[in-house]
Design an enzyme around this catalytic site. Structure first.
Site, PDB file in Angstrom:
ATOM      1  N   GLN A  40      62.615 106.997 107.482  1.00 38.74           N
ATOM      2  CA  GLN A  40      62.281 105.759 107.378  1.00 38.74           C
ATOM      3  C   GLN A  40      61.617 105.020 108.787  1.00 38.74           C
ATOM      4  O   GLN A  40      60.845 104.001 108.774  1.00 38.74           O
ATOM      5  CB  GLN A  40      63.300 104.560 106.985  1.00 38.74           C
ATOM      6  CG  GLN A  40      62.960 104.226 105.527  1.00 38.74           C
ATOM      7  CD  GLN A  40      63.162 105.190 104.407  1.00 38.74           C
ATOM      8  OE1 GLN A  40      64.345 105.330 104.193  1.00 38.74           O
ATOM      9  NE2 GLN A  40      62.364 105.588 103.750  1.00 38.74           N
ATOM     10  N   ASN A  41      61.873 105.584 109.844  1.00 41.03           N
ATOM     11  CA  ASN A  41      61.261 105.347 111.177  1.00 41.03           C
ATOM     12  C   ASN A  41      59.759 105.676 111.066  1.00 41.03           C
ATOM     13  O   ASN A  41      59.177 106.575 110.819  1.00 41.03           O
ATOM     14  CB  ASN A  41      62.012 106.221 112.356  1.00 41.03           C
ATOM     15  CG  ASN A  41      61.840 105.483 113.589  1.00 41.03           C
ATOM     16  OD1 ASN A  41      60.538 105.289 114.121  1.00 41.03           O
ATOM     17  ND2 ASN A  41      62.719 104.825 114.196  1.00 41.03           N
ATOM     18  N   ARG A  42      59.121 104.571 111.560  1.00 37.60           N
ATOM     19  CA  ARG A  42      57.668 104.722 111.555  1.00 37.60           C
ATOM     20  C   ARG A  42      57.028 105.187 112.910  1.00 37.60           C
ATOM     21  O   ARG A  42      55.737 104.988 112.986  1.00 37.60           O
ATOM     22  CB  ARG A  42      57.148 103.414 111.070  1.00 37.60           C
ATOM     23  CG  ARG A  42      57.510 102.927 109.600  1.00 37.60           C
ATOM     24  CD  ARG A  42      57.586 101.593 109.273  1.00 37.60           C
ATOM     25  NE  ARG A  42      58.526 100.752 110.120  1.00 37.60           N
ATOM     26  CZ  ARG A  42      58.361  99.428 110.256  1.00 37.60           C
ATOM     27  NH1 ARG A  42      57.568  98.498 109.541  1.00 37.60           N
ATOM     28  NH2 ARG A  42      59.180  98.724 111.205  1.00 37.60           N
ATOM     29  N   PHE A  43      57.748 105.695 113.686  1.00 39.52           N
ATOM     30  CA  PHE A  43      57.542 106.063 115.180  1.00 39.52           C
ATOM     31  C   PHE A  43      56.203 107.251 115.024  1.00 39.52           C
ATOM     32  O   PHE A  43      54.983 106.980 115.529  1.00 39.52           O
ATOM     33  CB  PHE A  43      58.372 106.723 115.865  1.00 39.52           C
ATOM     34  CG  PHE A  43      58.114 107.220 117.197  1.00 39.52           C
ATOM     35  CD1 PHE A  43      57.931 106.388 118.357  1.00 39.52           C
ATOM     36  CD2 PHE A  43      57.944 108.471 117.541  1.00 39.52           C
ATOM     37  CE1 PHE A  43      57.681 106.785 119.543  1.00 39.52           C
ATOM     38  CE2 PHE A  43      57.468 108.732 118.711  1.00 39.52           C
ATOM     39  CZ  PHE A  43      57.370 108.151 119.801  1.00 39.52           C
ATOM     40  N   THR A 139      59.824 100.708 116.048  1.00 40.71           N
ATOM     41  CA  THR A 139      59.354 101.350 114.987  1.00 40.71           C
ATOM     42  C   THR A 139      60.559 101.425 113.866  1.00 40.71           C
ATOM     43  O   THR A 139      60.299 102.085 112.741  1.00 40.71           O
ATOM     44  CB  THR A 139      58.522 102.491 115.269  1.00 40.71           C
ATOM     45  OG1 THR A 139      59.545 103.446 115.871  1.00 40.71           O
ATOM     46  CG2 THR A 139      57.572 102.472 116.205  1.00 40.71           C
TER      47      THR A 139
END
Length: 163
Positions: A40-43, A139
């Site tokens: 789920q991290n958008r990095f 993020t």
């Protein structure tokens, strides 16, 4: 609370122009021994959009992506007490030494992924590196105020330092 040591080595080389710092790896990242590993991290999506590349998926692709784009990545904290992945629970911080990366690379700017890494960097590291950091919105999936498009827009500033 659990006392945890950061065991993921920094990603950088002599061509790295920017250093992006997180606070401390999430449980998922610690389990998989790589940065921003929570799905789920958008990095990775944010960074790929900023530099105009496809989003890397495997750890090897992510390492290559960072090095090919002159981006270094690490975290401010070397060890701490933490509950799960919660930045707000962090206590008894020991920070990493960034001078070894700065001395062996071409870092011109440090960016912090979120407020916790920025605050910790300013408090414990800025004096020793003599480099001011720029705070970027986190993020993390916990940062629901920022859509992916808004993150990409805010993170575009890093492109100015990569050219």
């Amino acid at each position: 609370m659990e006392k945890v040591k950061h065991e993921i080595p920094p990603i950088y080389n002599e061509n790295s122009k920017i250093l992006i710092l997180g606070s401390f790896p999430s449980v998922k990242s610690r389990e998989n021994q790589f940065f921003y590993h929570h799905p789920q991290n958008r990095f990775w999506k944010t960074l790929a959009a900023v530099v105009g590349c496809d989003t890397p998926s495997s750890i090897e692709e992510k390492k290559k992506f960072l090095l090919d784009n002159n981006i270094a990545v690490w975290d401010v904290i070397a060890s701490c007490e933490i509950e799960g992945s919660s930045d707000s629970s962090i206590k008894n911080v020991v920070v990493n030494d960034f001078n070894s990366i700065i001395d062996k690379s071409n870092i011109k700017q440090i960016f912090c992924n979120g407020g916790k890494s920025y605050d910790l960097y300013r408090k414990y590291c800025e004096k020793s590196t003599s480099m001011k950091a720029i705070k970027l919105p986190s993020t993390s999936p916990a940062n629901a105020r920022f859509s992916l498009d808004k993150l990409i827009s805010e993170w575009k500033i890093i492109d100015d330092y990569l050219k």
